[in-house]
Write a protein that holds these residues in place. Structure first.
Motif, PDB file in Angstrom:
ATOM      1  N   UNK A  45      27.942  45.046  49.322  1.00 51.08           N
ATOM      2  CA  UNK A  45      28.563  43.850  48.509  1.00 51.08           C
ATOM      3  C   UNK A  45      28.391  43.116  48.458  1.00 51.08           C
ATOM      4  N   UNK A  46      28.876  42.219  46.699  1.00 54.12           N
ATOM      5  CA  UNK A  46      28.517  40.831  46.556  1.00 54.12           C
ATOM      6  C   UNK A  46      29.687  39.969  46.727  1.00 54.12           C
ATOM      7  N   UNK A  47      30.824  40.709  46.404  1.00 58.40           N
ATOM      8  CA  UNK A  47      32.735  40.831  46.069  1.00 58.40           C
ATOM      9  C   UNK A  47      33.332  41.851  46.620  1.00 58.40           C
ATOM     10  N   UNK A  69      38.900  44.591  42.618  1.00 51.72           N
ATOM     11  CA  UNK A  69      37.635  45.150  42.528  1.00 51.72           C
ATOM     12  C   UNK A  69      36.252  44.365  43.418  1.00 51.72           C
ATOM     13  N   UNK A  70      35.192  45.676  43.854  1.00 50.92           N
ATOM     14  CA  UNK A  70      34.564  45.374  44.848  1.00 50.92           C
ATOM     15  C   UNK A  70      33.677  45.886  44.321  1.00 50.92           C
ATOM     16  N   UNK A  71      32.564  44.909  44.124  1.00 48.27           N
ATOM     17  CA  UNK A  71      31.471  44.883  43.595  1.00 48.27           C
ATOM     18  C   UNK A  71      30.268  44.832  44.565  1.00 48.27           C
ATOM     19  N   UNK A  95      24.365  38.563  40.562  1.00 43.62           N
ATOM     20  CA  UNK A  95      24.557  40.184  40.949  1.00 43.62           C
ATOM     21  C   UNK A  95      23.142  40.372  41.300  1.00 43.62           C
ATOM     22  N   UNK A  96      21.597  40.131  40.936  1.00 45.36           N
ATOM     23  CA  UNK A  96      21.125  39.991  41.265  1.00 45.36           C
ATOM     24  C   UNK A  96      19.429  39.813  40.324  1.00 45.36           C
ATOM     25  N   UNK A 135      23.610  39.291  35.915  1.00 41.81           N
ATOM     26  CA  UNK A 135      25.420  38.870  36.215  1.00 41.81           C
ATOM     27  C   UNK A 135      26.487  39.280  35.552  1.00 41.81           C
ATOM     28  N   UNK A 136      27.493  39.612  36.344  1.00 40.22           N
ATOM     29  CA  UNK A 136      28.355  40.594  35.949  1.00 40.22           C
ATOM     30  C   UNK A 136      29.385  39.966  35.753  1.00 40.22           C
ATOM     31  N   UNK A 137      31.102  39.866  34.059  1.00 40.02           N
ATOM     32  CA  UNK A 137      32.109  39.432  34.142  1.00 40.02           C
ATOM     33  C   UNK A 137      32.900  40.790  34.112  1.00 40.02           C
ATOM     34  N   UNK A 138      34.054  40.483  34.579  1.00 37.38           N
ATOM     35  CA  UNK A 138      35.004  41.580  34.192  1.00 37.38           C
ATOM     36  C   UNK A 138      35.680  41.254  33.482  1.00 37.38           C
ATOM     37  N   UNK A 139      35.701  41.829  31.545  1.00 32.68           N
ATOM     38  CA  UNK A 139      36.958  41.095  31.062  1.00 32.68           C
ATOM     39  C   UNK A 139      37.390  41.928  30.093  1.00 32.68           C
TER      40      UNK A 139
END
Length: 206
Positions: A145-147, A137-139, A160-161, A116-120
């Motif tokens: 693309x996830x978002x 942000x595009x991830x 994410x994966x 998982x990913x968090x942008x903190x």
């Protein structure tokens, strides 16, 4: 009187004999014993835990300037984080997009990893709220693309994966500074900064 005394004596003898018989029966029962021991574990001399069930994720290694070095890996498991360079991060202007690819490795020998990913926020740093609000942000994961064009707050515990043991994927992070629509509004963003930390977490999947 004498007869009663004899009867009492006989009773005592019988009671004593009965007691001896009971002890003998217990002794015989205790002589038949058996046991069976089972070692709980992986079935081949291993215990519960330990062994090959270690769990660990790593991200791409970086050089002394924070530039990713493909084919190398690092833990980066410190709260303050490890710097990674995004080309153009210090010269981005409204309308620009900068990006970086971050390979992520499941370094576990047996367990899969749900990443998982968090942008903190970078600990100890404070972003300018007006500037940070203009970043999108595009991830992506391996190019998918996830978002897309999401605000920072929307990238929170983003699934994410799932990586198999020993597998890796490349997570792309693209950041766009929105054009404000006028020279005056764009100029108002000069000198402002956002301090963003890409926080990767993983849960083991057996």
């Amino acid at each position: 009187m004498t007869q009663n005394t004899q009867k009492t004596g006989r009773k005592r003898v019988l009671i004593a004999a009965g007691s001896l018989l009971g002890i003998g029966a217990l002794a015989v029962a205790a002589a038949f014993t058996d046991f069976a021991n089972l070692n709980l574990g992986n079935g081949t001399d291993g215990g519960i835990g330990g062994g090959d069930n270690t769990f660990n994720i790593q991200v791409v290694g970086t050089d002394e300037n924070g530039v990713p070095v493909p084919g190398t890996w690092q833990e980066a498991d410190v709260v303050e984080g490890v710097d990674i360079a995004l080309l153009g991060a210090d010269t981005i202007t409204p309308g620009d997009t900068i990006s970086v690819d971050i390979p992520v490795l499941n370094d576990s020998p047996k367990l899969a990893a749900d990443v998982n990913l968090t942008l903190g926020e970078v600990p100890g740093r404070v972003s300018d709220s007006d500037y940070a609000a203009q970043l999108r942000y595009t991830i992506t994961v391996d190019g998918t693309a996830v978002v897309s064009n999401a605000q920072q707050a929307a990238v929170s515990n983003l699934d994410l994966v799932e990586l198999a043991a020993g597998a890796d994927s490349t997570v792309g992070v693209a950041i766009t500074l929105l054009d404000q629509g006028s020279t005056e509004a764009n100029n108002a963003l000069q000198g402002k900064t956002a301090h963003v930390q890409a926080q990767f977490t993983a849960d083991s999947v057996s």
